[in-house]
Scaffold this motif. Structure first.
Motif, PDB file in Angstrom:
ATOM      1  N   ARG A  17      46.965  35.386  44.032  1.00 13.85           N
ATOM      2  CA  ARG A  17      46.555  36.374  42.934  1.00 13.85           C
ATOM      3  C   ARG A  17      45.531  37.456  43.557  1.00 13.85           C
ATOM      4  N   LEU A  18      44.412  36.821  43.663  1.00 15.99           N
ATOM      5  CA  LEU A  18      42.933  36.513  43.876  1.00 15.99           C
ATOM      6  C   LEU A  18      43.392  37.842  45.226  1.00 15.99           C
ATOM      7  N   PHE A  19      43.839  37.523  45.822  1.00 18.41           N
ATOM      8  CA  PHE A  19      44.660  38.332  47.334  1.00 18.41           C
ATOM      9  C   PHE A  19      44.890  39.627  46.837  1.00 18.41           C
ATOM     10  N   ARG A  20      46.068  39.424  46.147  1.00 18.31           N
ATOM     11  CA  ARG A  20      46.838  40.514  45.755  1.00 18.31           C
ATOM     12  C   ARG A  20      45.513  41.595  44.388  1.00 18.31           C
ATOM     13  N   GLY A  21      44.811  41.171  44.174  1.00 25.10           N
ATOM     14  CA  GLY A  21      44.258  41.677  42.838  1.00 25.10           C
ATOM     15  C   GLY A  21      43.559  42.608  43.741  1.00 25.10           C
ATOM     16  N   GLN A  22      42.716  42.592  45.259  1.00 28.36           N
ATOM     17  CA  GLN A  22      41.788  43.113  45.829  1.00 28.36           C
ATOM     18  C   GLN A  22      42.856  43.659  47.048  1.00 28.36           C
ATOM     19  N   GLY A  23      44.169  44.343  47.332  1.00 26.99           N
ATOM     20  CA  GLY A  23      44.856  44.957  47.744  1.00 26.99           C
ATOM     21  C   GLY A  23      46.076  44.605  49.377  1.00 26.99           C
ATOM     22  N   LEU A  24      45.350  43.017  48.776  1.00 34.79           N
ATOM     23  CA  LEU A  24      46.043  42.451  50.206  1.00 34.79           C
ATOM     24  C   LEU A  24      47.316  41.974  49.866  1.00 34.79           C
ATOM     25  N   ARG A  25      48.069  41.332  51.330  1.00 36.65           N
ATOM     26  CA  ARG A  25      49.569  41.477  51.212  1.00 36.65           C
ATOM     27  C   ARG A  25      49.259  39.791  51.208  1.00 36.65           C
ATOM     28  N   THR A  26      50.560  38.976  50.928  1.00 36.68           N
ATOM     29  CA  THR A  26      50.517  37.444  50.496  1.00 36.68           C
ATOM     30  C   THR A  26      52.362  37.503  50.409  1.00 36.68           C
ATOM     31  N   ASP A  27      52.247  36.318  51.183  1.00 33.60           N
ATOM     32  CA  ASP A  27      53.996  35.894  51.602  1.00 33.60           C
ATOM     33  C   ASP A  27      54.083  34.667  51.487  1.00 33.60           C
TER      34      ASP A  27
END
Length: 377
Positions: free
Chosen positions: A232-242
């Motif tokens: 959620r931290l990563f996605r909140g800064q516009g980064l992709r997770t998978d």
């Protein structure tokens, strides 16, 4: 009235059945590239892990298909953890033992150890492993290759869960069941919404630059649930997770018995579903779709309502079929499938206990440390 209730249970059982069908078609075990560039730093925080650390480290060092280094963070162990790692390091220069400094105020132990290890790492990717996770040889290369192909800054998967006691079999399978049965993975890959972020804290690979840009474990320093907070931290800064299928990449035995399982899943419940708003919804979804069908079926048989019995029976079978399909794919014990309704009740009992208990206790105890219980971010 009974028929309406039976139809409701069928709808609630159909939701995870449909999501699981889609998700199981999307989840794949990542394949490594023929010649993988770069370096993967395998980072293992360890506190009193003498019983498992040697196998974990040797499996990590056996990684193939990509250059690796292995760093073990000794977090003030009082057993033979550090000595075992030192002996292996004498024979393999790729392994380093890192002494974790004293725990600063406001940090949880794992986050602090992981942050220390990340500062010492030299790799292009950081692969964080729990000390009880045993990697397969192609795991590090496969995860790094998938991250490059998917342009993902964070990739995670659930290792194949080893379960021997009844307590483990009533709790641990809920990890895969909730992820595969209730997370819309197609939307996760399509939309940047942080609420769609999910990972398994046992095994998370992150691009080093992205980790440092977000602040990594330092940003979630008070958390006990890195599997939720990091993506959620990563996605909140516009980064992709998978997410990938992790059962062919690693194995893990999280706990050893029922009390340990209860304590382990309780410690981070307040950062997951055990919140005043979320838990009533989860109770309806889980109890209504996987336990209530059996109760309605029994009631319908008692009162002689054949239509309701057929519908409720269909819901019950659909619930078990969903669980069986997930269990088969992720290679969990088939004997856990008949336990599914009891596992749902156990999971909900853990969550409700975690939600209500802070009024009396207010702390979680893990690895000999006490942490204040906080709610979801």
């Amino acid at each position: 009235m009974i028929l309406a209730l039976a139809l409701l249970t069928l709808a609630l059982a159909a939701l995870p059945a449909c999501l699981a069908a889609v998700n199981l078609s999307l989840l794949r075990t990542p394949e490594p590239e023929p010649e993988a560039p770069g370096l993967v730093s395998i980072l293992i925080p360890a506190r009193n892990e003498a019983g498992v650390i040697e196998g974990t480290v040797r499996a990590a060092l056996a990684s193939a298909g990509i250059a690796i280094e292995v760093l073990v963070g000794d977090d003030h162990s009082t057993d033979e953890t550090a000595a075992l790692v030192r002996r292996i390091a004498e024979t393999d220069a790729r392994l380093r033992l890192v002494a974790v400094p004293d725990l600063p105020e406001g940090w949880t132990g794992k986050n602090h150890a992981c942050a220390v290890l990340a500062r010492e790492a030299r790799g292009d990717h950081l692969l964080f492993l729990d000390a009880d996770v045993t990697l397969k040889p192609n795991a590090a290369a496969g995860l790094a290759a998938h991250a490059a192909r998917a342009k993902a800054d964070l990739v995670s998967g659930v290792p194949r869960q080893v379960m021997e006691s009844l307590g483990e079999r009533l709790t641990v399978p809920m990890i895969n069941f909730l992820l595969i049965g209730y997370l819309p993975m197609a939307l996760m890959r399509l939309l940047p919404d942080p609420s769609l972020g999910a990972a398994c804290g046992q095994m998370i690979l992150m691009r080093t630059q992205a980790y440092r840009a977000t602040g990594g474990h330092a940003t979630i320093r008070t958390s006990l649930h890195d599997g939720v907070r990091l993506p959620r931290l990563f996605r909140g800064q516009g980064l992709r997770t998978d997410l990938v299928a992790g059962h062919a990449l690693a194995t893990c035995r999280m706990y050893r018995d029922g009390p340990q399982s209860w304590a382990g899943f309780s410690k981070n419940a307040r950062e997951g579903m055990a919140t005043p708003r979320a838990l009533p919804v989860w109770t309806v979804l889980l109890f209504g779709g996987h336990v209530l069908p059996w109760l309605v079926l029994l009631l319908a048989l008692v009162v002689g309502n054949a239509s309701a019995a057929w519908v409720a029976g269909g819901a019950a079978l659909l619930s078990l079929a969903t669980r069986a399909a997930i269990t088969l794919v992720v290679r969990e014990p088939a004997t856990t499938v008949p336990l599914h309704p009891a596992a749902i009740c156990t999971a909900l009992a853990i969550q409700w206990n975690a939600l209500l208990r802070p009024t009396r206790a207010g702390v979680a105890v893990w690895k000999g440390r006490r942490y204040p219980i906080t709610g979801a971010p």
